[in-house]
Motif scaffolding. Structure first.
Motif, PDB file in Angstrom:
ATOM      1  N   VAL A  58       0.897  -1.154   0.093  1.00 12.16           N
ATOM      2  CA  VAL A  58       0.026  -0.030  -0.051  1.00 12.16           C
ATOM      3  C   VAL A  58       0.708   1.264   0.075  1.00 12.16           C
ATOM      4  CG1 VAL A  58      -1.846  -1.108   1.202  1.00 12.16           C
ATOM      5  CG2 VAL A  58      -0.216  -0.148   2.382  1.00 12.16           C
ATOM      6  N   ASP A  59       0.289   2.260  -0.485  1.00 11.62           N
ATOM      7  CA  ASP A  59       1.093   3.586  -0.245  1.00 11.62           C
ATOM      8  C   ASP A  59       0.895   4.193   1.168  1.00 11.62           C
ATOM      9  OD1 ASP A  59       2.025   6.381  -0.608  1.00 11.62           O
ATOM     10  OD2 ASP A  59       0.960   6.699  -2.283  1.00 11.62           O
ATOM     11  N   ALA A  62       0.957   7.972   1.760  1.00 12.14           N
ATOM     12  CA  ALA A  62      -0.434   8.613   1.484  1.00 12.14           C
ATOM     13  C   ALA A  62      -1.309   8.419   2.670  1.00 12.14           C
ATOM     14  CB  ALA A  62      -0.856   8.216   0.124  1.00 12.14           C
ATOM     15  N   ILE A  63      -1.316   7.355   3.167  1.00 14.34           N
ATOM     16  CA  ILE A  63      -2.034   6.864   4.325  1.00 14.34           C
ATOM     17  C   ILE A  63      -1.520   7.723   5.703  1.00 14.34           C
ATOM     18  CG2 ILE A  63      -2.848   5.018   5.912  1.00 14.34           C
ATOM     19  CD1 ILE A  63      -2.876   3.136   3.686  1.00 14.34           C
ATOM     20  N   LEU A  64      -0.379   7.729   5.900  1.00 14.88           N
ATOM     21  CA  LEU A  64       0.139   8.242   6.915  1.00 14.88           C
ATOM     22  C   LEU A  64       0.358   9.905   6.775  1.00 14.88           C
ATOM     23  CD1 LEU A  64       2.540   5.696   8.045  1.00 14.88           C
ATOM     24  CD2 LEU A  64       0.282   5.971   8.832  1.00 14.88           C
ATOM     25  N   LYS A  65       0.774  10.524   5.693  1.00 14.53           N
ATOM     26  CA  LYS A  65       1.322  11.659   5.473  1.00 14.53           C
ATOM     27  C   LYS A  65       0.426  12.647   4.789  1.00 14.53           C
ATOM     28  CE  LYS A  65       5.201  11.939   8.211  1.00 14.53           C
ATOM     29  NZ  LYS A  65       5.234  13.014   9.271  1.00 14.53           N
ATOM     30  N   GLY A  66      -0.270  11.839   3.743  1.00 16.74           N
ATOM     31  CA  GLY A  66      -0.716  12.544   2.534  1.00 16.74           C
ATOM     32  C   GLY A  66      -2.075  13.136   2.646  1.00 16.74           C
ATOM     33  N   SER A  67      -2.760  14.307   1.664  1.00 13.88           N
ATOM     34  CA  SER A  67      -3.861  14.846   1.967  1.00 13.88           C
ATOM     35  C   SER A  67      -4.906  14.138   2.249  1.00 13.88           C
ATOM     36  CB  SER A  67      -4.088  15.851   0.682  1.00 13.88           C
ATOM     37  OG  SER A  67      -4.181  14.985  -0.417  1.00 13.88           O
ATOM     38  N   ALA A  68      -5.997  14.420   2.610  1.00 19.97           N
ATOM     39  CA  ALA A  68      -7.391  14.011   2.588  1.00 19.97           C
ATOM     40  C   ALA A  68      -7.578  13.059   1.516  1.00 19.97           C
ATOM     41  CB  ALA A  68      -8.589  14.624   3.067  1.00 19.97           C
ATOM     42  N   ARG A  73      -7.946   7.708  -1.208  1.00 20.27           N
ATOM     43  CA  ARG A  73      -7.536   7.001  -2.437  1.00 20.27           C
ATOM     44  C   ARG A  73      -6.700   5.684  -2.189  1.00 20.27           C
ATOM     45  NH1 ARG A  73      -4.821  10.731  -5.412  1.00 20.27           N
ATOM     46  NH2 ARG A  73      -6.591  11.678  -6.053  1.00 20.27           N
ATOM     47  N   ALA A  74      -5.661   5.961  -1.263  1.00 15.35           N
ATOM     48  CA  ALA A  74      -4.819   4.960  -0.922  1.00 15.35           C
ATOM     49  C   ALA A  74      -5.562   3.692  -0.105  1.00 15.35           C
ATOM     50  CB  ALA A  74      -3.724   5.293   0.062  1.00 15.35           C
ATOM     51  N   LEU A  75      -6.585   4.224   0.998  1.00 12.18           N
ATOM     52  CA  LEU A  75      -7.444   3.357   1.823  1.00 12.18           C
ATOM     53  C   LEU A  75      -8.419   2.571   0.793  1.00 12.18           C
ATOM     54  CD1 LEU A  75      -7.978   5.747   4.851  1.00 12.18           C
ATOM     55  CD2 LEU A  75      -6.922   3.664   4.982  1.00 12.18           C
ATOM     56  N   LEU A  76      -8.893   3.156  -0.366  1.00  4.92           N
ATOM     57  CA  LEU A  76      -9.923   2.589  -1.081  1.00  4.92           C
ATOM     58  C   LEU A  76      -9.103   1.515  -1.792  1.00  4.92           C
ATOM     59  CD1 LEU A  76     -12.199   5.488  -2.218  1.00  4.92           C
ATOM     60  CD2 LEU A  76     -12.847   3.624  -0.858  1.00  4.92           C
ATOM     61  N   ALA A  77      -7.981   1.796  -2.292  1.00  3.16           N
ATOM     62  CA  ALA A  77      -7.065   0.782  -2.852  1.00  3.16           C
ATOM     63  C   ALA A  77      -6.983  -0.276  -2.100  1.00  3.16           C
ATOM     64  CB  ALA A  77      -6.096   1.289  -3.358  1.00  3.16           C
TER      65      ALA A  77
END
Length: 357
Positions: A58-59, A62-68, A73-77
């Motif tokens: 997973v990214d 993105a999950i820990l530091k990304g924008s909302a 998007r990363a969680l949905l993947a």
């Protein structure tokens, strides 16, 4: 077939310390279970060395530091990969309750996370993290906890990226590390000037000295300018790093990812500890030693699993001298040369054995 979902993005050392516990869970099912491991791209090549694990990459940035938007998007993947599966156990090996969202749609007979309040799901201080992960994952009572689970050796390693051309002993130094996406734990590092002093002594005594580490460790390279070392910092993939260590005589580092990588290979290990307790982190196998600085310091160990005590001088790490490390390097070399299997041990700066693990 029983299915198990492990959520542990990184760091490398934490993943390696959890591996023996996950292996014990896998073997409890007679080697018939499927282990899915949610991880970040940094540790995916490491998990690929274990064919009984299916890495779900997973990214994590993105999950820990990304924008909302990036986080969603990363969680949905991720949810698309795991949401339709049904697991016997879903283990999120973190304390932070915010990680619950990672497995929100996962269906599992048993879901667990680490806990600061429930002793049964807490990595108890003074105990090795590997054994504690196993106690929690296997659902054991406190008195039933396993002891001394050895690191799990990887399979299908590549050839060493640095072929030996002579008979000199090879010593690998990892002078940086102790840094990941979430934080920089500089207090865990032995001063880089001590590493350069160590390299000078080893070279003078005829050893081959190799520098190792990840791309984020490049800051340490200039300190070794003009020295007869082989610099491989930032140049190796994780399986190549493991192969290098397996083909070396001794690794010297502090409490960082390369220490735990060395633990799953056959290299001798000399490690330097201070604010963290080596009894919970030193690889549990033969020919490993921790020099634990700060003997007599009321504040040692100061790391409580979340933070370090405020400290400006890092005196516990500085108490471990170059001479002490050189002595242990050659002691471990002699152990390996004579094929003696010495148990893992912790040594105080005064050369007194504090504990055998």
């Amino acid at each position: 077939m029983a299915k198990v979902l492990i959520v542990k993005f990184g760091a490398i050392g934490d993943v390696i310390m959890a591996l023996p516990a996950v292996r014990a869970l896998y073997e409890r099912q007679g080697g018939e279970s499927r282990i899915d491991w949610v991880c970040g791209p940094a540790v995916a090549p490491l998990l690929a060395c274990y064919p009984w694990i299916r890495a779900i990459v997973v990214d994590d940035h993105a999950i820990l530091k990304g924008s909302a938007t990036e986080r969603l998007r990363a969680l949905l993947a991720l949810w698309k990969s795991v949401g339709l599966a049904k697991y016997q156990i879903c283990a999120t090996l973190y304390y932070d309750a915010r990680y619950r969202i990672v497995t929100l749609p996962v269906r599992a007979q048993r879901k667990l996370m680490l806990s600061w309040t429930d002793r049964n799901r807490m990595l108890l201080p003074g105990r090795h993290h590997t054994d504690e992960y196993a106690r929690i994952l296997l659902g054991l009572e406190d008195g039933e906890r396993p002891l001394g689970l050895a690191p799990v050796r990887p399979e299908n390693l590549p050839l060493s990226p640095l072929i030996r051309t002579d008979t000199r002993p090879r010593v690998v130094l990892a002078p940086a590390g102790a840094k990941n996406m979430m934080r920089d734990d500089a207090l865990r590092r032995w001063p880089v000037e001590n590493y350069t002093g160590l390299a000078s002594v080893l070279i003078e005594r005829g050893a081959e000295v190799v520098l190792a580490g990840g791309p984020g460790d490049m800051w340490a390279v200039p300190f070794f300018d003009g020295m007869a070392v082989t610099n491989l910092i930032g140049k190796l993939e994780l399986p190549e790093m493991l192969a290098l260590l397996d083909d070396s005589d001794v690794m010297v580092t502090h409490d960082t990812g390369p220490l735990h990588m060395a633990g799953v290979t056959g290299v001798g290990i000399v490690s330097i500890f201070g604010p963290t307790d080596p009894r919970g982190r030193l690889p549990q196998r033969a020919n490993t030693v921790a020099l634990w600085g700060g003997e007599g310091f009321a504040c040692r160990p100061c790391y409580d699993g979340r933070d370090f005590a405020p400290c400006l001088h890092n005196g516990c790490m500085r108490q471990v001298s170059v001479e002490m490390v050189v002595r242990e390097v050659y002691e471990v070399m002699e152990q390996r040369r004579s094929e003696r299997s010495m148990p893992p041990r912790v040594v105080a700066p005064a050369s007194t054995v504090v504990a055998e693990l």
